[in-house]
Scaffold this motif. Sequence first.
Motif, PDB file in Angstrom:
ATOM      1  N   UNK A  30      -6.549  -3.307   3.110  1.00  8.79           N
ATOM      2  CA  UNK A  30      -5.463  -2.597   3.765  1.00  8.79           C
ATOM      3  C   UNK A  30      -5.474  -1.125   3.388  1.00  8.79           C
ATOM      4  N   UNK A  31      -5.140  -0.264   4.336  1.00  5.24           N
ATOM      5  CA  UNK A  31      -4.952   1.147   3.976  1.00  5.24           C
ATOM      6  C   UNK A  31      -3.776   1.259   2.995  1.00  5.24           C
ATOM      7  N   UNK A  32      -3.809   2.249   2.143  1.00  8.52           N
ATOM      8  CA  UNK A  32      -2.770   2.428   1.131  1.00  8.52           C
ATOM      9  C   UNK A  32      -1.373   2.487   1.750  1.00  8.52           C
ATOM     10  N   UNK A  33      -1.241   3.137   2.899  1.00  6.07           N
ATOM     11  CA  UNK A  33       0.076   3.263   3.537  1.00  6.07           C
ATOM     12  C   UNK A  33       0.620   1.902   3.956  1.00  6.07           C
ATOM     13  N   UNK A  34      -0.235   1.027   4.448  1.00  2.28           N
ATOM     14  CA  UNK A  34       0.210  -0.308   4.869  1.00  2.28           C
ATOM     15  C   UNK A  34       0.613  -1.136   3.662  1.00  2.28           C
ATOM     16  N   UNK A  35      -0.163  -1.068   2.615  1.00  2.00           N
ATOM     17  CA  UNK A  35       0.143  -1.824   1.412  1.00  2.00           C
ATOM     18  C   UNK A  35       1.434  -1.325   0.760  1.00  2.00           C
ATOM     19  N   UNK A  36       1.664  -0.030   0.800  1.00  2.88           N
ATOM     20  CA  UNK A  36       2.859   0.550   0.187  1.00  2.88           C
ATOM     21  C   UNK A  36       4.138   0.059   0.852  1.00  2.88           C
ATOM     22  N   UNK A  37       4.044  -0.421   2.065  1.00  4.24           N
ATOM     23  CA  UNK A  37       5.227  -0.913   2.779  1.00  4.24           C
ATOM     24  C   UNK A  37       5.570  -2.347   2.412  1.00  4.24           C
ATOM     25  N   UNK A  38       4.713  -2.994   1.633  1.00  2.76           N
ATOM     26  CA  UNK A  38       4.940  -4.380   1.241  1.00  2.76           C
ATOM     27  C   UNK A  38       5.865  -4.439   0.028  1.00  2.76           C
ATOM     28  N   UNK A  39       6.530  -5.571  -0.187  1.00  2.00           N
ATOM     29  CA  UNK A  39       7.522  -5.642  -1.257  1.00  2.00           C
ATOM     30  C   UNK A  39       6.967  -5.738  -2.672  1.00  2.00           C
ATOM     31  N   UNK A  40       5.677  -6.051  -2.816  1.00  2.00           N
ATOM     32  CA  UNK A  40       5.130  -6.167  -4.178  1.00  2.00           C
ATOM     33  C   UNK A  40       3.637  -5.896  -4.159  1.00  2.00           C
ATOM     34  N   UNK A  41       3.090  -5.541  -5.322  1.00  6.45           N
ATOM     35  CA  UNK A  41       1.660  -5.245  -5.437  1.00  6.45           C
ATOM     36  C   UNK A  41       0.838  -6.502  -5.709  1.00  6.45           C
ATOM     37  N   UNK A  42       1.457  -7.589  -6.124  1.00  9.68           N
ATOM     38  CA  UNK A  42       0.751  -8.850  -6.335  1.00  9.68           C
ATOM     39  C   UNK A  42       0.575  -9.600  -5.029  1.00  9.68           C
ATOM     40  N   UNK A  43       0.210 -10.871  -5.135  1.00  5.56           N
ATOM     41  CA  UNK A  43       0.057 -11.706  -3.940  1.00  5.56           C
ATOM     42  C   UNK A  43       1.317 -11.624  -3.091  1.00  5.56           C
ATOM     43  N   UNK A  44       1.112 -11.416  -1.788  1.00 10.31           N
ATOM     44  CA  UNK A  44       2.210 -11.247  -0.849  1.00 10.31           C
ATOM     45  C   UNK A  44       1.852 -11.924   0.459  1.00 10.31           C
TER      46      UNK A  44
END
Length: 184
Positions: A30-44
């Motif tokens: 995932x691009x960093x911007x897409x990942x940053x919109x997720x609620x956590x940095x672990x498994x999601x």
Amino acid sequence: MAKKNSTSRFEARLRRPVEPRDASWAFVVLPAEASARLPRRGRTTVEGTLNGQAFRATLEPDGRLSHWLKVDEALREAAGVAIGDAVVLEIAPVAKEPEPDLPPDLRDALADAPEARAAWDSTTTLARVDWIHWITSAKQPATRAKRIADACDMLASGKRRVCCFDPSGYYSKAFGAPEAADAP
């Protein structure tokens, strides 16, 4: 809880992993911007579309505060795409993280440790995701067995979350996306 406006739309190339050599699956980082919109940095867990084909999947941490998505053969075929193709993804975190599958060896250990099982049952879904991730990320069978025994001991002693585990892999560099067989 998911962040507001957490749907991301982006284009990425389906990559073939170096290992296993005969993999029928592909992956996307995932691009960093897409990942940053997720609620956590672990498994999601996310729901989304790949070239319009709906899917639900659990993203894995890439150790760089982002995530990667394993795209299995069934999804690739349903979306009509091949490894190496550029695809359009739209993803959003699920409203409620699903209960993780309990690995058989952990299930057996918890069955033999009623106090640990009671503590397990009283934890949150995300805590259980992290416990399982810690156990299944062991590279050696002996390490996995030790982690299961340690988990039962920690749970029985009242620990509700696995200690000393970075589910993103960022600080320990324990996780990463697969290495791509083809250049980006």
